[in-house]
Write a protein that holds these residues in place. Structure first.
Motif, PDB file in Angstrom:
ATOM      1  N   ARG A  38      21.199  57.716 123.881  1.00 55.01           N
ATOM      2  CA  ARG A  38      20.771  58.763 122.950  1.00 55.01           C
ATOM      3  C   ARG A  38      21.973  59.537 122.421  1.00 55.01           C
ATOM      4  O   ARG A  38      22.010  59.947 121.262  1.00 55.01           O
ATOM      5  CB  ARG A  38      19.799  59.710 123.675  1.00 55.01           C
ATOM      6  CG  ARG A  38      19.401  60.967 122.925  1.00 55.01           C
ATOM      7  CD  ARG A  38      18.544  60.659 121.734  1.00 55.01           C
ATOM      8  NE  ARG A  38      18.038  61.890 121.107  1.00 55.01           N
ATOM      9  CZ  ARG A  38      17.389  61.918 119.952  1.00 55.01           C
ATOM     10  NH1 ARG A  38      17.145  60.792 119.314  1.00 55.01           N
ATOM     11  NH2 ARG A  38      16.960  63.067 119.453  1.00 55.01           N
ATOM     12  N   THR A  42      23.642  57.631 119.598  1.00 55.30           N
ATOM     13  CA  THR A  42      22.881  57.813 118.355  1.00 55.30           C
ATOM     14  C   THR A  42      23.213  59.148 117.718  1.00 55.30           C
ATOM     15  O   THR A  42      23.348  59.269 116.490  1.00 55.30           O
ATOM     16  CB  THR A  42      21.368  57.729 118.644  1.00 55.30           C
ATOM     17  OG1 THR A  42      21.075  56.479 119.267  1.00 55.30           O
ATOM     18  CG2 THR A  42      20.557  57.862 117.362  1.00 55.30           C
ATOM     19  N   LEU A  73      17.635  64.040 113.469  1.00 57.19           N
ATOM     20  CA  LEU A  73      17.278  63.656 114.835  1.00 57.19           C
ATOM     21  C   LEU A  73      16.065  64.391 115.378  1.00 57.19           C
ATOM     22  O   LEU A  73      15.619  64.124 116.499  1.00 57.19           O
ATOM     23  CB  LEU A  73      18.475  63.902 115.761  1.00 57.19           C
ATOM     24  CG  LEU A  73      19.728  63.062 115.478  1.00 57.19           C
ATOM     25  CD1 LEU A  73      20.908  63.595 116.279  1.00 57.19           C
ATOM     26  CD2 LEU A  73      19.476  61.590 115.807  1.00 57.19           C
ATOM     27  N   ARG A  80      28.437  52.410 117.075  1.00 59.53           N
ATOM     28  CA  ARG A  80      27.711  51.574 116.108  1.00 59.53           C
ATOM     29  C   ARG A  80      27.597  50.131 116.604  1.00 59.53           C
ATOM     30  O   ARG A  80      26.569  49.475 116.411  1.00 59.53           O
ATOM     31  CB  ARG A  80      28.418  51.620 114.754  1.00 59.53           C
ATOM     32  CG  ARG A  80      28.235  52.931 114.004  1.00 59.53           C
ATOM     33  CD  ARG A  80      28.610  52.767 112.534  1.00 59.53           C
ATOM     34  NE  ARG A  80      28.280  53.950 111.766  1.00 59.53           N
ATOM     35  CZ  ARG A  80      29.147  54.887 111.404  1.00 59.53           C
ATOM     36  NH1 ARG A  80      30.420  54.764 111.750  1.00 59.53           N
ATOM     37  NH2 ARG A  80      28.757  55.929 110.704  1.00 59.53           N
ATOM     38  N   ALA A 119      24.952  50.038 119.261  1.00 64.90           N
ATOM     39  CA  ALA A 119      23.632  50.156 118.647  1.00 64.90           C
ATOM     40  C   ALA A 119      23.223  48.841 117.988  1.00 64.90           C
ATOM     41  O   ALA A 119      22.066  48.421 118.061  1.00 64.90           O
ATOM     42  CB  ALA A 119      23.631  51.289 117.620  1.00 64.90           C
TER      43      ALA A 119
END
Length: 319
Positions: A15, A18, A36, A80, A83
């Motif tokens: 989290r 992100t 968010l 990134r 993710a």
């Protein structure tokens, strides 16, 4: 002092990664919090927790917002990539459960789009009709940045423009020849013989100065003892080049062979009978160094090999 790997893995959460990406893209705590679904104080607290994990600030604060510093940009790049890999994990799980499917994102330079990618995608869709495919077209430097950030699974381009080419794995696909193009109404469009000296006084469409095709053309004029034509129109867009050639009967442009063939097929431009002696460097399949490709991306790599070289693939080359 650099925190230990154990410290990072025990304290850092997905989290939070992100959050870092959202903050980098939004450029402000307020906008990132809205994206968010958090309060600004809550986001500020979360950012402090992340920065305490690494023992230093990751963003520069100013009245205009926040901007990642050098360390922040480094961590965000890996955020990134992580993710992206998690996205691949989900797609692979979904594909396993459904027996097919998945997603692949590929970037390409224009010349490879016409020469190999379209055929490779047609082959891929025949074998994997449920596959979702994202295609991004751009110049090599842009594609390498997107690949490095995890936005692409693979790219078809050149690594010679990279500042750190050792970050990538490279597999050569094809040499690329070039042609000189004019619009259908150009005075030389039907000429049987054309010299570079004749074109030196023409108005040219040129690639920007940092691109291989621009370097190649400069070398061609220099070796012919000619100066580069003045007052060019500079663009990296093949579409813009095509439209301008078709509209303006005075323009001349250098094109990759695949793009030239497309223009001839659709009567957008004509090829001049002028051989370019300078060799254009090959392009190939580029991936992040050591990255594990998803099954869908691996299938696309094989389809690209087949499209570029039906007799068999080429070996992986580290550059």
């Amino acid at each position: 002092m650099v925190p230990s790997l154990t410290s990072i893995t025990s304290r850092l959460r997905f989290r939070q990664l992100t959050l870092l990406v959202a903050l980098d893209e939004a450029g402000s705590l307020h906008r990132a919090a809205d994206r968010l679904g958090m309060t600004q104080p809550g986001l500020t607290k979360a950012l402090r927790e992340i920065e305490s994990t690494f023992g230093m600030a990751l963003f520069e604060r100013s009245p205009k917002g926040v901007l990642a510093n050098e360390l922040g940009r480094c961590i965000i790049r890996y955020a990134r990539v992580i993710a992206s890999d998690l996205g691949h994990l989900r797609e692979e799980i979904d594909g396993v459960l459904r027996g097919s499917g998945g997603r692949v994102a590929v970037g390409t330079i224009t010349g490879a789009l016409h020469s190999v990618l379209i055929g490779a995608l047609a082959q891929l869709r025949e074998t994997q009709p449920a596959l979702s495919i994202e295609v991004r077209e751009g110049i090599s430097s842009e594609l390498l940045n997107q690949l490095n950030e995890g936005r692409l699974d693979l790219a078809i381009c050149r690594t010679t423009v990279a500042k750190q080419a050792d970050q990538f794995d490279y597999e050569a696909l094809q040499d690329e020849s070039v042609a000189v193009a004019v619009g259908p109404r150009h005075a030389l469009a039907k000429a049987r013989r054309v010299t570079l000296a004749q074109l030196a006084s023409c108005r040219w469409i040129l690639y920007p100065g940092n691109m291989p095709l621009r370097t190649l053309l400069e070398r061609e004029f220099r070796e012919a003892g000619l100066g580069l034509p003045p007052y060019p129109i500079e663009t990296a867009s093949s579409l813009a080049t095509m439209l301008m050639l078709k509209q303006d009967p005075t323009l001349v442009a250098l094109m990759a062979e695949g793009t030239m063939a497309f223009c001839e097929e659709h009567r957008i431009a004509r090829r001049l009978p002028l051989a370019i002696r300078s060799r254009h460097e090959a392009y190939g399949i580029v991936t992040r160094r050591g990255a594990r490709l998803s099954p869908a991306a691996s299938l696309l790599v094989q389809c690209l090999r087949d499209a570029a070289n039906p007799g068999g693939g080429l070996g992986l080359v580290h550059t």
